[in-house]
Design an enzyme around this catalytic site. Structure first.
Site, PDB file in Angstrom:
ATOM      1  N   LYS A 180     -29.044 -14.235 -82.132  1.00 53.58           N
ATOM      2  CA  LYS A 180     -28.295 -15.504 -82.126  1.00 53.58           C
ATOM      3  C   LYS A 180     -28.049 -15.958 -80.679  1.00 53.58           C
ATOM      4  O   LYS A 180     -28.167 -15.148 -79.750  1.00 53.58           O
ATOM      5  CB  LYS A 180     -26.969 -15.313 -82.856  1.00 53.58           C
ATOM      6  CG  LYS A 180     -26.027 -14.362 -82.128  1.00 53.58           C
ATOM      7  CD  LYS A 180     -24.830 -13.977 -82.959  1.00 53.58           C
ATOM      8  CE  LYS A 180     -23.953 -13.023 -82.173  1.00 53.58           C
ATOM      9  NZ  LYS A 180     -23.072 -12.227 -83.038  1.00 53.58           N
ATOM     10  N   ARG A 193     -11.874 -13.721 -90.466  1.00 49.89           N
ATOM     11  CA  ARG A 193     -12.549 -15.014 -90.297  1.00 49.89           C
ATOM     12  C   ARG A 193     -13.251 -15.351 -91.607  1.00 49.89           C
ATOM     13  O   ARG A 193     -12.711 -16.013 -92.447  1.00 49.89           O
ATOM     14  CB  ARG A 193     -13.568 -14.924 -89.149  1.00 49.89           C
ATOM     15  CG  ARG A 193     -12.954 -15.069 -87.781  1.00 49.89           C
ATOM     16  CD  ARG A 193     -13.975 -14.982 -86.665  1.00 49.89           C
ATOM     17  NE  ARG A 193     -15.217 -14.296 -87.009  1.00 49.89           N
ATOM     18  CZ  ARG A 193     -16.087 -13.825 -86.133  1.00 49.89           C
ATOM     19  NH1 ARG A 193     -15.861 -13.961 -84.854  1.00 49.89           N
ATOM     20  NH2 ARG A 193     -17.184 -13.229 -86.513  1.00 49.89           N
ATOM     21  N   TYR A 199     -14.635 -26.667 -51.606  1.00 48.96           N
ATOM     22  CA  TYR A 199     -13.839 -27.869 -51.845  1.00 48.96           C
ATOM     23  C   TYR A 199     -12.367 -27.562 -51.673  1.00 48.96           C
ATOM     24  O   TYR A 199     -11.894 -26.494 -52.069  1.00 48.96           O
ATOM     25  CB  TYR A 199     -14.085 -28.392 -53.266  1.00 48.96           C
ATOM     26  CG  TYR A 199     -15.460 -29.003 -53.433  1.00 48.96           C
ATOM     27  CD1 TYR A 199     -15.818 -30.141 -52.712  1.00 48.96           C
ATOM     28  CD2 TYR A 199     -16.384 -28.454 -54.304  1.00 48.96           C
ATOM     29  CE1 TYR A 199     -17.073 -30.713 -52.868  1.00 48.96           C
ATOM     30  CE2 TYR A 199     -17.635 -29.018 -54.466  1.00 48.96           C
ATOM     31  CZ  TYR A 199     -17.984 -30.147 -53.740  1.00 48.96           C
ATOM     32  OH  TYR A 199     -19.216 -30.697 -53.893  1.00 48.96           O
ATOM     33  N   MET A 206     -21.326 -26.992 -58.491  1.00 50.96           N
ATOM     34  CA  MET A 206     -22.302 -27.118 -59.565  1.00 50.96           C
ATOM     35  C   MET A 206     -23.622 -26.447 -59.200  1.00 50.96           C
ATOM     36  O   MET A 206     -24.269 -25.823 -60.028  1.00 50.96           O
ATOM     37  CB  MET A 206     -22.532 -28.588 -59.912  1.00 50.96           C
ATOM     38  CG  MET A 206     -23.338 -28.766 -61.190  1.00 50.96           C
ATOM     39  SD  MET A 206     -23.738 -30.474 -61.563  1.00 50.96           S
ATOM     40  CE  MET A 206     -22.135 -31.162 -61.880  1.00 50.96           C
TER      41      MET A 206
HETATM   42  C1  LIG Z   1     -23.490 -10.799 -82.960  1.00 51.66           C
HETATM   43  C2  LIG Z   1     -23.369  -9.942 -84.147  1.00 51.66           C
HETATM   44  C3  LIG Z   1     -23.875  -8.631 -84.159  1.00 51.66           C
HETATM   45  C4  LIG Z   1     -24.488  -7.977 -82.940  1.00 51.66           C
HETATM   46  O1  LIG Z   1     -23.476  -7.410 -82.177  1.00 51.66           O
HETATM   47  P1  LIG Z   1     -23.818  -6.503 -80.884  1.00 51.66           P
HETATM   48  O2  LIG Z   1     -22.510  -5.935 -80.554  1.00 51.66           O
HETATM   49  O3  LIG Z   1     -24.327  -7.451 -79.854  1.00 51.66           O
HETATM   50  O4  LIG Z   1     -24.817  -5.524 -81.303  1.00 51.66           O
HETATM   51  C5  LIG Z   1     -23.793  -7.910 -85.317  1.00 51.66           C
HETATM   52  N1  LIG Z   1     -23.225  -8.433 -86.422  1.00 51.66           N
HETATM   53  C6  LIG Z   1     -22.732  -9.686 -86.458  1.00 51.66           C
HETATM   54  C7  LIG Z   1     -22.117 -10.198 -87.698  1.00 51.66           C
HETATM   55  C8  LIG Z   1     -22.775 -10.477 -85.331  1.00 51.66           C
HETATM   56  O5  LIG Z   1     -22.277 -11.712 -85.369  1.00 51.66           O
END
Ligand SMILES: *Cc1c(COP(=O)(O)O)cnc(C)c1O
Length: 352
Positions: free
Chosen positions: A34, A125, A239, A286
């Protein structure tokens, strides 16, 4: 010379995947990619992970799943985050697996796509506190997520017990509850599959893993000195005169700023000029930041922002950032940063 260069080493990803597969000893490795694989590049990381034996790809959003499907026509892809009822047909056409996390999503997904049922273990959640008694369609997976995996083994063990209790309601479903930290620290939780992003990318973000794997960080970020200056005592840097040097100081300008993902909270952190540590001073702008140098260096001297001798975690600790906040925020814009992929076996897949 580019302003900065991000290098992704796919040999490291393959190495980490193989280490994880060996460690989990029979459980499947599912590669979490992701957020563009936490800024590393979802397509190349996914390709390398699958090549090394990962059995599924996990993403957060429907859009991420659809994009991966175009590049990986046959891979198993699980969308971990919520998919609205209006998007279920698109998920179904693309053969994506989705997650039911409440009554409404269960209703929308049942009979339409293969789905996993999510159990709430304490993050509060998404997820059912209890799996409903009568399910119209059986889920392919039962999905839990620990709230304290990287810090507290006792809480995690209690949440594992809760998860296993809920799994009894869906005995044929694939049980998956571990992220990287839990997979490293709690062997009993590995069950049928582990979902790993961090360890796959070579980072163990935990204080006390019981399995110390020889992981290799997959990403480095290198820039160079674009300007070197001798400042007299009392001169201001940045700055609004953000920093005033108290003695004669050699400073260097690095042509990377918050527009590239080097956030301003990192003023005060250490980078490596050549292989010598230098502190970021003044303000991050930036497109540039300033470092205090231990001595004069030639213009063009490489500056490691993340890489050999300077793990990403040192910046996270310095600025109290979330685990992947820095990498996920790195710019992918080819107008700003040059991206390079090492050891790509897949042809020439672009990163973004
Ligand atoms: C992002 C995520 C993972 C991966 O987690 P890591 O600690 O990066 O291995 C696993 N399960 C879910 C539900 C996630 O959102």
């Amino acid at each position: 010379m580019h302003r900065s260069e991000i290098t992704l080493d796919l040999d490291a990803v393959r190495h980490n995947a193989r280490q994880l597969i060996k460690m989990v000893d029979g459980a499947e490795l599912w590669a979490v990619v992701k957020g563009n694989a936490y800024g590393h590049g979802a397509v190349p990381v996914a390709g390398a992970a699958l090549e090394a034996g990962a059995r599924a790809l996990c993403v957060a959003t429907l859009g991420e799943g659809l994009a991966l499907r175009e590049r990986f026509p046959r891979a198993r892809i699980v969308v971990l985050g919520p998919v609205g009822p209006g998007s279920v047909p698109a998920a179904s056409r693309a053969g994506l697996e989705c997650v039911a996390h409440d009554d409404a999503s269960l209703e929308a997904l049942s009979g339409a796509v293969e789905y996993h049922i999510k159990v709430n273990l304490g993050l509060n959640r998404y997820g059912f506190d209890r799996i409903p008694d009568r399910l119209r369609e059986q889920p392919v997976g039962v999905f839990g997520q620990f709230s304290h995996a990287h810090v507290d083994l006792e809480v995690t063990a209690l949440q594992l017990a809760r998860f296993l209790e809920q799994c009894e309601a869906v005995p044929r479903a694939t049980r998956h509850v571990c992220n990287s930290s839990a997979a490293l620290s709690l062997p009993a939780a590995r069950l049928d599959a582990v979902r790993s992003g961090s360890a796959l990318l070579g980072v163990s973000l935990m204080t006390n893993p019981s399995s110390r794997l020889p992981l290799r960080p997959a990403l480095s970020w290198i820039s160079c000195l674009a300007q070197v200056r001798n400042l007299p005592a009392g001169a201001a840097v940045g700055y609004e005169g953000a920093h005033r040097v108290t003695r004669p100081t050699v400073t260097g300008v690095v042509p990377v700023g918050y527009g590239d993902g080097f956030v301003s909270r990192l003023v005060g952190t250490t980078v490596l000029v050549g292989d010598e540590p230098a502190t970021v001073i003044g303000s991050v702008s930036m497109d540039a930041l300033t470092v205090a140098l231990p001595r004069r260096f030639p213009i063009g001297t490489p500056v490691t922002l993340i890489g050999d001798g300077l793990p990403m975690e040192s910046h996270l600790r310095f600025a109290s950032m979330a685990n992947w906040e820095l990498c996920t925020g790195l710019s992918n814009d080819p107008l700003r940063v040059h991206r390079r992929i090492l050891n790509d076996h897949s042809g020439s897949l672009p990163v973004s």
